[in-house]
Design an enzyme around this catalytic site. Structure first.
Site, PDB file in Angstrom:
ATOM      1  N   CYS A  59       8.710   5.704 -43.731  1.00  0.00           N
ATOM      2  CA  CYS A  59       8.994   4.274 -43.655  1.00  0.00           C
ATOM      3  C   CYS A  59      10.456   4.078 -43.295  1.00  0.00           C
ATOM      4  O   CYS A  59      11.314   4.762 -43.851  1.00  0.00           O
ATOM      5  CB  CYS A  59       8.685   3.624 -45.003  1.00  0.00           C
ATOM      6  SG  CYS A  59       9.041   1.859 -45.068  1.00  0.00           S
ATOM      7  N   HIS A  66      -0.117   0.067 -43.872  1.00  0.00           N
ATOM      8  CA  HIS A  66       1.278   0.255 -44.307  1.00  0.00           C
ATOM      9  C   HIS A  66       2.096  -1.017 -44.060  1.00  0.00           C
ATOM     10  O   HIS A  66       2.829  -1.464 -44.947  1.00  0.00           O
ATOM     11  CB  HIS A  66       1.873   1.459 -43.548  1.00  0.00           C
ATOM     12  CG  HIS A  66       3.311   1.737 -43.836  1.00  0.00           C
ATOM     13  ND1 HIS A  66       3.738   2.877 -44.471  1.00  0.00           N
ATOM     14  CD2 HIS A  66       4.436   1.018 -43.593  1.00  0.00           C
ATOM     15  CE1 HIS A  66       5.054   2.838 -44.598  1.00  0.00           C
ATOM     16  NE2 HIS A  66       5.506   1.725 -44.067  1.00  0.00           N
ATOM     17  N   GLU A  67       1.958  -1.603 -42.869  1.00  0.00           N
ATOM     18  CA  GLU A  67       2.758  -2.795 -42.556  1.00  0.00           C
ATOM     19  C   GLU A  67       2.304  -3.990 -43.396  1.00  0.00           C
ATOM     20  O   GLU A  67       3.139  -4.779 -43.861  1.00  0.00           O
ATOM     21  CB  GLU A  67       2.691  -3.121 -41.060  1.00  0.00           C
ATOM     22  CG  GLU A  67       3.209  -2.022 -40.137  1.00  0.00           C
ATOM     23  CD  GLU A  67       4.576  -1.478 -40.529  1.00  0.00           C
ATOM     24  OE1 GLU A  67       5.403  -2.237 -41.065  1.00  0.00           O
ATOM     25  OE2 GLU A  67       4.801  -0.271 -40.319  1.00  0.00           O
ATOM     26  N   HIS A  84       3.843  -4.107 -46.807  1.00  0.00           N
ATOM     27  CA  HIS A  84       5.206  -4.657 -46.871  1.00  0.00           C
ATOM     28  C   HIS A  84       5.191  -6.164 -47.151  1.00  0.00           C
ATOM     29  O   HIS A  84       6.085  -6.685 -47.821  1.00  0.00           O
ATOM     30  CB  HIS A  84       5.941  -4.423 -45.550  1.00  0.00           C
ATOM     31  CG  HIS A  84       6.549  -3.055 -45.415  1.00  0.00           C
ATOM     32  ND1 HIS A  84       7.513  -2.577 -46.271  1.00  0.00           N
ATOM     33  CD2 HIS A  84       6.331  -2.070 -44.514  1.00  0.00           C
ATOM     34  CE1 HIS A  84       7.866  -1.353 -45.892  1.00  0.00           C
ATOM     35  NE2 HIS A  84       7.168  -1.006 -44.835  1.00  0.00           N
TER      36      HIS A  84
HETATM   37 ZN    ZN Z   1       7.386   0.808 -43.889  1.00  0.00          ZN
END
Ligand code: ZN
Length: 191
Positions: free
Chosen positions: A102, A144-145, A148
């Site tokens: 990341c 993953h995004e 966030h």
């Molecule tokens: Zn990330």
């Protein structure tokens, strides 16, 4: 065009839940500029994706693009995709283990369990609605995004902390076996 500073783990903004964007806001020059900045910042950092909170903007927008990425050479290409207000959900029980990194967690990778098959709904930067199925490594990149946007980092989802490795130690001790694992995975699921 502007490359923005990327926030690092420990910055409280990375732990906030980002808010949805209205169509009116999305059409504004400010929001379109933010999207351009996210793309530039992702490219400058060789990221496979970046989410708005990583540059300190708490709105539900992220960008993804994979094209012979030097950080993730085993990832099949993903054309540049802007997701606004994304909703991502597993469409079955199949999971796999990815080795994630990341831009907000410098020099660290670790094993994370992800859904293999997801339904991804979002608006693009023009407010057009999309409803797609994404699979494999592409699915994990979007997971993953989207994490966030809910204040989550891959570190939260590392099943075994002993899988954590610096990038240098990844190259030295883990790369060969992981790349082979991913070759077989990509051959099986196709992305
Ligand atoms: Zn990330």
């Amino acid at each position: 065009m502007a490359v923005r500073d990327i926030l690092h783990v420990g910055n409280p903004l990375l732990r906030e839940i980002s808010r949805e964007v209205t169509r009116e806001e999305l059409a504004s020059p400010q929001m379109q500029q933010l999207i351009d900045d996210l793309i530039d910042t992702m490219h400058a950092a060789n990221g496979a994706g970046i989410a708005a909170p990583q540059v300190g903007e708490l709105v539900r927008i992220a960008t993804v693009e994979v094209n012979q990425n030097p950080r993730y050479p085993y990832k099949p290409p993903i054309p540049l995709t802007i997701v606004v207000n994304p909703i991502i959900e597993a469409i079955d029980d199949e999971q796999f283990q990815n080795m994630e990194g990341c831009l907000s967690v410098p020099n660290m990778r670790g094993r994370v369990t992800r859904w293999v098959n997801v339904r991804l709904r979002y608006w693009d930067r023009h407010g057009v609605e999309h409803d797609e199925v994404r699979r494999g490594l592409a699915a994990s990149t979007f997971q993953h995004e989207c994490d966030h946007l809910d204040g989550q980092l891959f570190l939260d989802k590392v099943d075994d902390p002993r899988s954590l490795t610096t990038w240098e130690m990844f190259e030295r001790f883990h790369k060969e076996s992981f790349f082979e694992e991913m070759r077989q995975f990509v051959a099986r699921v196709g992305s």
